[in-house]
Each structure stands twice: as structure tokens, then as C-alpha cells.
Scaffold this motif. Structure first.
Motif, short mmCIF file in Angstrom:
data_model
loop_
_atom_site.label_atom_id
_atom_site.label_comp_id
_atom_site.label_asym_id
_atom_site.label_seq_id
_atom_site.Cartn_x
_atom_site.Cartn_y
_atom_site.Cartn_z
N CYS A 482 36.66 39.26 25.22
CA CYS A 482 37.59 39.09 26.70
C CYS A 482 37.06 37.83 27.65
O CYS A 482 35.73 37.53 27.45
N GLY A 483 37.65 37.44 28.54
CA GLY A 483 37.24 36.51 29.53
C GLY A 483 37.12 37.22 30.90
O GLY A 483 36.85 38.28 31.14
N GLU A 484 37.58 36.10 31.85
CA GLU A 484 37.44 36.65 33.23
C GLU A 484 38.46 37.81 33.36
O GLU A 484 39.52 37.94 32.94
N SER A 485 38.09 38.82 34.25
CA SER A 485 38.68 39.77 34.97
C SER A 485 39.67 39.22 36.33
O SER A 485 38.99 38.93 37.03
N ILE A 486 40.79 39.97 36.30
CA ILE A 486 41.59 39.89 37.48
C ILE A 486 42.03 41.11 38.08
O ILE A 486 42.39 41.91 37.34
N PHE A 487 41.79 41.51 39.36
CA PHE A 487 41.85 42.76 39.86
C PHE A 487 43.53 42.70 40.66
O PHE A 487 43.60 41.69 41.34
N GLN A 488 44.30 43.94 40.36
CA GLN A 488 45.41 43.97 40.96
C GLN A 488 45.48 45.48 41.58
O GLN A 488 45.28 46.18 40.91
N PRO A 489 45.72 45.43 42.98
CA PRO A 489 45.55 46.70 43.73
C PRO A 489 46.68 47.81 43.24
O PRO A 489 47.70 47.24 42.96
N ARG A 490 46.67 48.82 43.30
CA ARG A 490 47.47 49.84 42.84
C ARG A 490 48.44 50.14 44.15
O ARG A 490 47.81 49.97 45.48
N ASP A 491 49.79 50.27 44.00
CA ASP A 491 50.43 50.64 45.20
C ASP A 491 50.06 51.72 45.87
O ASP A 491 49.88 52.71 45.53
N GLY A 492 49.93 51.46 47.37
CA GLY A 492 49.46 52.57 48.16
C GLY A 492 48.07 52.87 48.13
O GLY A 492 47.38 53.96 48.86
N GLY A 493 47.30 52.16 47.05
CA GLY A 493 45.84 52.62 46.94
C GLY A 493 44.92 52.09 48.15
O GLY A 493 45.39 50.89 48.80
N THR A 494 44.03 52.84 48.62
CA THR A 494 43.36 52.48 49.77
C THR A 494 41.84 52.21 49.52
O THR A 494 41.04 51.28 50.12
N ALA A 495 41.38 52.75 48.31
CA ALA A 495 39.83 52.58 47.91
C ALA A 495 39.77 51.03 47.35
O ALA A 495 40.79 50.63 46.67
N GLU A 496 38.47 50.39 47.36
CA GLU A 496 38.29 49.03 46.78
C GLU A 496 38.74 48.94 45.30
O GLU A 496 39.09 47.94 44.96
N ASP A 497 38.41 49.90 44.61
CA ASP A 497 38.58 49.55 43.27
C ASP A 497 39.67 50.80 42.67
O ASP A 497 39.96 50.87 41.52
N ASP A 498 40.73 50.87 43.44
CA ASP A 498 41.99 51.48 43.29
C ASP A 498 43.13 50.42 42.71
O ASP A 498 43.74 49.96 43.56
N GLY A 499 42.98 50.25 41.50
CA GLY A 499 43.71 49.48 41.04
C GLY A 499 43.71 49.11 39.57
O GLY A 499 43.14 49.88 38.83
N TYR A 500 44.01 47.86 38.94
CA TYR A 500 43.89 47.47 37.78
C TYR A 500 42.97 46.18 37.47
O TYR A 500 43.19 45.50 38.34
N VAL A 501 42.51 46.22 36.30
CA VAL A 501 41.76 45.01 35.90
C VAL A 501 42.53 44.18 34.73
O VAL A 501 42.73 45.07 33.74
N LEU A 502 42.81 43.08 34.83
CA LEU A 502 43.56 42.39 33.90
C LEU A 502 42.67 41.23 33.07
O LEU A 502 41.91 40.73 33.89
N THR A 503 42.49 41.18 31.72
CA THR A 503 41.94 40.24 31.19
C THR A 503 42.40 39.96 29.78
O THR A 503 43.04 40.72 28.99
N LEU A 504 42.60 38.74 29.53
CA LEU A 504 42.88 38.19 28.06
C LEU A 504 41.73 38.39 26.98
O LEU A 504 40.61 38.12 27.38
#
Length: 590
Positions: A482-504
Motif C-alpha cells: 500500500c502507499g499513501e493514506s487519505i483520510f475522509q471524515p465520516r458524516d456527522g463525526g466529531t472525533a479526529e479519527d471518526d472517518g475512513y482511511v483510503l489507500t491504493l
């Protein structure tokens, strides 16, 4: 034009001095506070790696026409397009291998996700730069590399191709393919057809030394910033420029800045806080000085060595953090703070203590600069051997170890401290968009597969800067990377890590890739969804391709809410000439 310019080789800090806007900055003496070893929760996870599978990621990738992929596991609130750029053509049409991956033509992969429909639209295309078009028409490699494949000046050795192979930027409704050595290319965000090389409405310029780096940064106020640099070996000075764009626009929030920095070196990334642009300058020079520099320059002109091989890393000098005020109208002056000696390609994030002005920045650092043949005691690129650099080295012993470290700098006094955040070999650090330029807790990295020592980056590491024992890591199979990770927040999330990590993730046994989606709160549990990149090796646009790919890439971005349907992307593909825009395959090959 048909080419870019010399690599923007920037300054080091043999002198702890910065001149900015005609005024001399303060010079602060080095002062360091020692730190204790780190206990990293990810060290319990260890694996091995498949050398042949890893090496196969550096073979020519196939283009992919728009294709729809069903993925019922996609989170419903994940709606947008993931873009990633990277080096992708490693063998020319005449069979000449690109010696170093940084010299390979760029390819952008796009995966538009619509979690509501459980579908993704995938496509990937080479950037149709003028240089790539010229080589396709010639049926052979024409340009020299900056890291390998030198040519004498009499045969075009100083005429570098704009590779457009390093990063992508989504801002103001425009998608840009970036390479730090020249101007960006505008791409159609739906079809990925190349529109043109762009001077950013005249703000970058069209000269041989004008460029726009491959590492734009989100600003704390919601805009974008970028920088550029050009080191002049004749003067020993480096020009550094900064742009500060408004949210959603390429209009400037503040005037463009330009500074002259003593020295000559290599910058690839920078940092942004509320009050500062920060450039970390490793102690590098144009050659070792005196006759060594003169002989090296003559060898470069004669095509016996590369331009990058002229960068000499001086282990006796400190690395310097250069702080440039984002708003000089407030009276602040640039400041240079000597640190310990290291080199860093990439930084995670920086922020300030609002009460004290102390700056914190997290960077991935190594104790030496090793990026080309000369530093590895290899001579293949100079003697004409048709080999790829990774075929000639032992990865685990030749590649410098790179670790994530936090620096705390008192800009007023020059005192600094450092502490390791993870002892693993890592690269491509990033943080969530909500904390860019602000205080952060979590950093997402591509970790080496081995818990100790050097090994290729393969999975996803979530570093907890406040509690390293709570860091998490997920590793794929030994033949996957895998390479670089991109973070996308979850809808309505408030915590810094409330979301998704995307990587190829590249599968080196099959020569295929997939976009992985991980729950950022539980990275160690692995992907919650996978979107395979279609195998286009049998298509009519897969000329010269050896893998479906994309293979090992570089930097990506996320365009939230941009989720075109397959029909919309196909319409953009058919209508590209009206923009006007082109695919590389639209041009006539030899």
C-alpha cells in the motif's frame, strides 16, 4: 513547452541565516533537549515481503477506460473521488529503462465512490504532457532524467521533461497533476484527459525556473497554500516562493511571497501553521565545494552524471528550520532555527501553541540523503547499462531508515526538543483534514512490513502521538504493498479519527491494484471495503503495459461529493476534444 526545468534544488543551512523581503532574520543558536525512547504499540506486528512482487510495481501500467465496479461494502456516507498520481512508465518505446522511478511519466488513477449506490467508477490515464507526446511520436526515449539516464548537454541533457508524476491537487473546481520541477497540468476531473500546462493565471510564470510544487497544504483557515523553489549553483542561493489561496478559489488571500535563502539543497515538502510557512532545509550543497564541484559540473554537462548526483549532504552541519511569516505586514521577520542533522522528504503536520507561540511539527526523517546511484556507489546510469536502480541494490541495507519524529521549537529562543513517535520505518505521513495546521493526535503512515529495520512500505500505520502504545498497524499479504493514506471524515463525526482511511494497494503477484477503505478508528482490523481496479491489459489502450496497476504511486487527494456516474464519465471521455483536452493515446505514435 516540451520540457520542464532543472530540479528545484533548494537551500540547506551551512549558514543559519535567512534573508526575506530585504530584511535579515534573527539567527538562533542550536539548543536541544534529549528525549526518551518510544514504546510503540505497532511493534508487535511483523511480517515479510516478496522481492519479486515488490519489484513488479515498477513496470509500465495500463490505462483504464471508465468502468463501473459494484461494491456493496462501501460505507453509505463515503461519496467523492479519490485521485492518486505516480510514476508509471518505466520502459520507453525503444526498450530503454528509466533508471530511477522519480524520472518515470505520471499516471493518475481516479476512483469515484458512491456509497449510497454501492458503486464505484474507476479510470486511470497517463498525463499527456508535451514531453510524453513527443516521445510517443518519436517511438523512443528522448529526454534525460534528473535521477538517472543522463545525457550530455549537446544532446539535450539540460532539457528536462515535465513529468507530472508526483501529486494531485483538487481546488477551485480544478484538478491539477503536479511535479515540483515545473508548472502543473490541468486535467478534466471526470475523464482525466489532459487540458494543458498551466501557469496558475500568471502567478507561477512561464520561465525556466518557475514551478509549483507537488505538495500543496491545507491552511488552518480552510484555504490552500503551495510553495516553489529553485537553487542556483552559480550564486549558492535559493529562491523560495509561497502562495496562499482562498477557500475554493485560486485567488490569493495574501500577496505571493519570495525569499532568498543561502545554500543549495533539495526541498520536497513544507509546512503551514497559523502564522508560519516552514521549510526544513537539510545541509546539502552543490558538490562538495572547490574543484569537486567544478569537476562534477563538467561531468554533468558531459552526460557522465545526473543533476541530482551533484547534491552533497554535509553531515557536519545542522538541518535548519526556516520560519517565514505568512503575514509579513504584522512586522514579523523570517527566523532560522538550527536543528540536529537529518534529511526529510515528507512532513505530517505542524501547529502552534496559541499561548507561547511554540511550534510543533512531525516529520519522517533519516540520518542521510540517499536517492541516486552516486550515493549508492553505483555507476549503471552513467555507463549506459539498461537497468532499473532497484535491480542493483539490497533494499534492506541500502535504503536509509526513515522514522516519524516530533520536533518542538521555541521560535523566539531557538531552543528545540525532539521525540520519536514511532520507531518503524515509515513514509507518506498525513493527518485528518480537520486538524491540518492545527493540533493533531493521529498520524496515518505507510509502514515497513518489518517491525525493525528497513523494508518496503506495505500497510497502514495509525500513530497515536499522545499515547504511542495505542498505535495500530495493519499489514497485507507479503506480495501486497500500500502507499499513501487519505483520510475522509465520516458524516456527522466529531472525533479526529471518526472517518475512513483510503489507500491504493498493489498486488505484485497479479500485477493488479485495489482501493482499500479502512475504518480510521480501527485500522488494525483491516479493510472494510475493496474496490478493484479493472484489468485493462487486453484493451486497445494498454500499449507497452506489463501490469494492470497502478503500481507503486506517490501522492493523492480526495474530492468530497464528486461522484459522477459511469455515463457522465463516459460522456466526458467522448467529449474531451471540445474542452479541448487529450489522452496520450490520441496522439500519433511512431
Amino acid at each position: 513547452g516540451n520540457s520542464g526545468r532543472m530540479l528545484p534544488l533548494a537551500s540547506s543551512a551551512a549558514m543559519a541565516l535567512v534573508v526575506g523581503s530585504g530584511a535579515m532574520s534573527r539567527v538562533t543558536p542550536p539548543s536541544m533537549v534529549a528525549s526518551a525512547p518510544v514504546t510503540d504499540g505497532s511493534l508487535a506486528v511483523d511480517s515479510t515481503w516478496d522481492y519479486d512482487a515488490y519489484l513488479s510495481g515498477y513496470r509500465n501500467s495500463a490505462e483504464v477506460e471508465a468502468s463501473e465496479v459494484a461494491c456493496s461494502d462501501l460505507p453509505r456516507d463515503l461519496v467523492g473521488t479519490y485521485y492518486r498520481n505516480g510514476h508509471a512508465r518505466f520502459v520507453g518505446r525503444d526498450g530503454r529503462k528509466v533508471r530511477h522511478p522519480f524520472d518515470a511519466d505520471g499516471m493518475v488513477c481516479a476512483v469515484s465512490l458512491d456509497g449510497r449506490a454501492g458503486k464505484a467508477v474507476v479510470r486511470q490515464r497517463y498525463v499527456a504532457t508535451n514531453g510524453a507526446v513527443k516521445e510517443r511520436a518519436a517511438g523512443k526515449s528522448v529526454y534525460p532524467g534528473q535521477f538517472g539516464n543522463p545525457l550530455p548537454f549537446c544532446k539535450g541533457g539540460a532539457d528536462f521533461k515535465n513529468l507530472a508524476n508526483t501529486g494531485v491537487m483538487w481546488h477551485g473546481g480544478k484538478l491539477l497533476a503536479l511535479w515540483e520541477g515545473s508548472r502543473p497540468h490541468i486535467l478534466d476531473p471526470l475523464s482525466l484527459a489532459t487540458v494543458a500546462e498551466w501557469d496558475v493565471d500568471g502567478m507561477v510564470g512561464g520561465g525556466a525556473t518557475d514551478s509549483f510544487s507537488a505538495h500543496p497544504r491545507d491552511t488552518p483557515e480552510g484555504g490552500k497554500a503551495n510553495f516553489a523553489f529553485f537553487g542556483n549553483p552559480a550564486t549558492g542561493m535559493t529562491t523560495v516562493r509561497f502562495w496562499n489561496f482562498l477557500p475554493g478559489s485560486f485567488q490569493l488571500r495574501s500577496p505571493r511571497q519570495e525569499h532568498q535563502v543561502p545554500g543549495f539543497g533539495l526541498y520536497h515538502d513544507f509546512l503551514v501553521t497559523d502564522n508560519w510557512y516552514i521549510v526544513i532545509a537539510a545541509p546539502s550543497t552543490w558538490g562538495k565545494g572547490g574543484w569537486d564541484s567544478v569537476r562534477g559540473t563538467l561531468d554533468w554537462i558531459a552526460g557522465k552524471r545526473t543533476v541530482v548526483s551533484m547534491i552533497a549532504f554535509d553531515e557536519t552541519q545542522p538541518t535548519v528550520a526556516h520560519f517565514f511569516p505568512r503575514d509579513p505586514s504584522r512586522g514579523a521577520q523570517p527566523v532560522a532555527v538550527p536543528l540536529d542533522t537529518f534529511f526529510a522528504f515528507h512532513h505530517a503536520n505542524a501547529f502552534e501553541d496559541p499561548d507561547t507561540g511554540v511550534v510543533f511539527f512531525d516529520t519522517v526523517k533519516s540520518d542521510r540523503l540517499v536517492i541516486e546511484d552516486g550515493a549508492l556507489d553505483l555507476a549503471a546510469s552513467a555507463t549506459g547499462q539498461n537497468r532499473f536502480i532497484l535491480e542493483d541494490i539490497d533494499f534492506e541495507s541500502s535504503v536509509p531508515r526513515v522514522t516519524l519524529t516530533r520536533y518542538t521549537v521555541d521560535v523566539a529562543t531557538g531552543a528545540f526538543s525532539k521525540r520519536p513517535l514511532s520507531p518503524r520505518h515509515v513514509e507518506f505521513p498525513s493527518v485528518a483534514p480537520s486538524v491540518r495546521g492545527k493540533k493533531h493526535r493521529y498520524i496515518y503512515c505507510a509502514p515497513g512490513v518489518k517491525a525493525d529495520g528497513v523494508s518496503p512500505q506495505a500497510g497502514v500505520l495509525k500513530v497515536d502521538a499522545e499515547d504511542p502504545a495505542g498505535s495500530q498497524v495493519w499489514l497485507p499479504e507479503p506480495h501486497q504493498f500500500c502507499g499513501e493514506s487519505i483520510f475522509q471524515p465520516r458524516d456527522g463525526g466529531t472525533a479526529e479519527d471518526d472517518g475512513y482511511v483510503l489507500t491504493l494497494c498493489f498486488n505484485g503477484r497479479e500485477g493488479s491494484s485495489a482501493l482499500l477503505v479502512l475504518d480510521a478508528k480501527h485500522v488494525d482490523r483491516g479493510p472494510v471495503a475493496r474496490v478493484p481496479i479493472p484489468d485493462a491489459l487486453q484493451s486497445g489502450i494498454a500499449e507497452g503495459a506489463a501490469i494492470a496497476g497502478p503500481g507503486h504511486g506517490l501522492h493523492g487527494t480526495w474530492a468530497p461529493g464528486l461522484a459522477p456516474t459511469l455515463a457522465e464519465v463516459q460522456q466526458a471521455e467522448r467529449g474531451r476534444a471540445a474542452i479541448p483536452a487529450r489522452f496520450l493515446t490520441d496522439t500519433t505514435p511512431n
